[in-house]
Design a protein around this motif. Structure first.
Motif, PDB file in Angstrom:
ATOM      1  N   LEU A  18     -42.170   3.719  -4.074  1.00  0.00           N
ATOM      2  CA  LEU A  18     -41.397   2.635  -4.663  1.00  0.00           C
ATOM      3  C   LEU A  18     -40.180   3.188  -5.382  1.00  0.00           C
ATOM      4  N   ARG A  20     -35.800   2.013  -6.722  1.00  0.00           N
ATOM      5  CA  ARG A  20     -34.611   1.176  -6.705  1.00  0.00           C
ATOM      6  C   ARG A  20     -33.463   2.029  -6.174  1.00  0.00           C
ATOM      7  N   ARG A 111     -37.597   6.508 -10.705  1.00  0.00           N
ATOM      8  CA  ARG A 111     -37.665   5.706  -9.478  1.00  0.00           C
ATOM      9  C   ARG A 111     -36.341   5.024  -9.161  1.00  0.00           C
ATOM     10  N   LEU A 124     -34.417  -2.993  -3.917  1.00  0.00           N
ATOM     11  CA  LEU A 124     -35.786  -2.594  -4.233  1.00  0.00           C
ATOM     12  C   LEU A 124     -36.483  -2.215  -2.936  1.00  0.00           C
ATOM     13  N   GLY A 126     -40.192  -0.838  -1.300  1.00  0.00           N
ATOM     14  CA  GLY A 126     -41.616  -0.574  -1.462  1.00  0.00           C
ATOM     15  C   GLY A 126     -42.226  -0.232  -0.117  1.00  0.00           C
ATOM     16  N   LEU A 161     -41.107  -6.992 -10.361  1.00  0.00           N
ATOM     17  CA  LEU A 161     -41.040  -5.664  -9.759  1.00  0.00           C
ATOM     18  C   LEU A 161     -39.776  -4.940 -10.184  1.00  0.00           C
ATOM     19  N   ASP A 162     -38.668  -5.657 -10.244  1.00  0.00           N
ATOM     20  CA  ASP A 162     -37.403  -5.059 -10.672  1.00  0.00           C
ATOM     21  C   ASP A 162     -37.493  -4.553 -12.106  1.00  0.00           C
ATOM     22  N   ILE A 165     -40.147  -1.349 -12.055  1.00  0.00           N
ATOM     23  CA  ILE A 165     -40.025  -0.210 -11.154  1.00  0.00           C
ATOM     24  C   ILE A 165     -39.462   1.032 -11.839  1.00  0.00           C
ATOM     25  N   HIS A 173     -48.052   3.514 -11.730  1.00  0.00           N
ATOM     26  CA  HIS A 173     -48.140   3.426 -10.270  1.00  0.00           C
ATOM     27  C   HIS A 173     -49.151   2.380  -9.833  1.00  0.00           C
ATOM     28  N   LEU A 176     -47.413  -1.006 -10.114  1.00  0.00           N
ATOM     29  CA  LEU A 176     -46.460  -1.187  -9.024  1.00  0.00           C
ATOM     30  C   LEU A 176     -47.170  -1.417  -7.685  1.00  0.00           C
ATOM     31  N   ASN A 328     -43.001   8.895  -6.009  1.00  0.00           N
ATOM     32  CA  ASN A 328     -42.267   7.654  -6.049  1.00  0.00           C
ATOM     33  C   ASN A 328     -40.767   7.844  -6.070  1.00  0.00           C
TER      34      ASN A 328
END
Length: 332
Positions: A18, A20, A111, A124, A126, A161-162, A165, A173, A176, A328
């Protein structure tokens, strides 16, 4: 358990990849990680996903979600014609196209990765590093690349999630991974509820007042010694009526479906747990390990022990050995 619950109650995201990605045009990243499935959503700007096999590029605007099924490579870029400057390989290893590591020079935080800290585009990402037999029964019905427009059901999950992350809290983890699972479930619900959607036959059959009852019984309690007669009694129809309707809607008889479901569960248990083969056999409805091993080998081509050792009857599965923080982020 309904048609989607297996994605949460079966194999889940574990240590998913995961991050950004923050980019300033021009940019393009070639993804060749062979991951079974990846979700992407733009939170700022726009991005394009360009498949490698002649399919049309797909544009993502803020809130849109794309699901890409592996293992074929694809490109994520600011425009369809932009040449890739980076390559993401198995395990998230990121290099130039000539093999020079890029991870550290493009690291922007926890991340967070890209070519500009305040770039015009933020995405984003994943990625599930492993798939499972249960989820594959559903995911195989998806196209190689799909786009779900921004939706009120997925919006709150994307916002969460934003926000999470880039956090680095204890157990982050796990948080997420669960958010990624929930987002995938929301996307699949949205995708299969579209007008004219081509959901799997057994997924559509869940809404049938007779066959849906039988399917839920089989999925909720696969270890029970089900017969067509006992299923029909629970569904309130005749044995012949259930067998005929089940086969028409699902595409196979009830007992054939049960065998496939049991062996799919067993395959995931062998890979995801330390249970003995005998315990796995009992858990999915086989009273004798020998009968289970025979059925498993007939369908999979390998014994349960061989499957556990290799994951699929091939080479032993790779173990990165990386700590969670490193897994990640792209690594060089």
């Amino acid at each position: 358990m309904d048609a989607l619950a297996g994605l949460l109650d079966g194999p889940r995201a574990r240590g998913a990849f995961l991050l950004r990605m923050v980019m300033e045009p021009p940019w393009a990243v070639r993804v060749a990680d062979r991951a079974p499935i990846c979700l992407m959503s733009v939170t700022r700007g726009t991005a394009w996903i360009v498949p490698s096999e002649g399919a049309e590029p797909v544009r993502l605007d803020p809130g849109d979600i794309a699901v890409v099924r592996g293992p074929h490579p694809y490109t994520v870029a600011d425009a369809p014609g932009t040449e890739p400057h980076a390559l993401v390989g198995p395990g998230g290893h990121c290099t130039t196209l000539h093999g020079r590591p890029l991870s550290q020079e493009m690291l922007l935080g926890v991340r967070t990765w890209g070519n500009a800290a305040h770039g015009a585009t933020a995405v984003l990402v994943g990625t599930y590093l492993m798939d499972g037999e249960i989820s594959r029964r559903l995911l195989d019905a998806l196209p190689p690349l799909l786009r779900l427009p921004a939706d009120r059901r997925t919006g709150p999950l994307l916002d969460l999630l934003d926000a999470e992350i880039a956090q680095d809290e204890p157990g982050q983890h796990v948080v997420l991974d669960r958010l990624l699972d929930l987002l995938l479930i929301a996307v699949l619900r949205g995708w299969f509820s579209r007008p004219g959607a081509e959901a799997p036959a057994w997924y559509r059959a869940m809404s049938d007042p007779v066959v849906g009852v039988a399917l839920r019984l089989l999925q909720n309690d696969p270890a029970h010694p089900w017969t067509v007669a006992s299923l029909a009694a629970r569904a309130g129809v005749s044995r012949a009526g259930l067998a005929r309707r089940f086969t028409e809607l699902v595409g196979e008889p009830p007992m054939a479906y049960l065998t496939g479901w049991r062996l799919a569960l067993a395959a995931d248990l062998l890979r995801e747990s330390d249970a003995t083969v005998e315990a796995v056999a009992r858990r999915v409805g086989y009273s004798a390990p020998f009968a289970f091993s025979t059925a498993f080998k007939r369908v999979r081509g390998v014994s349960p022990q061989e499957y556990r050792a290799t994951g699929d009857g091939g080479e032993p599965p790779a173990r990165t050995g990386l700590p969670e923080r490193q897994r990640n982020l792209p690594t060089g």
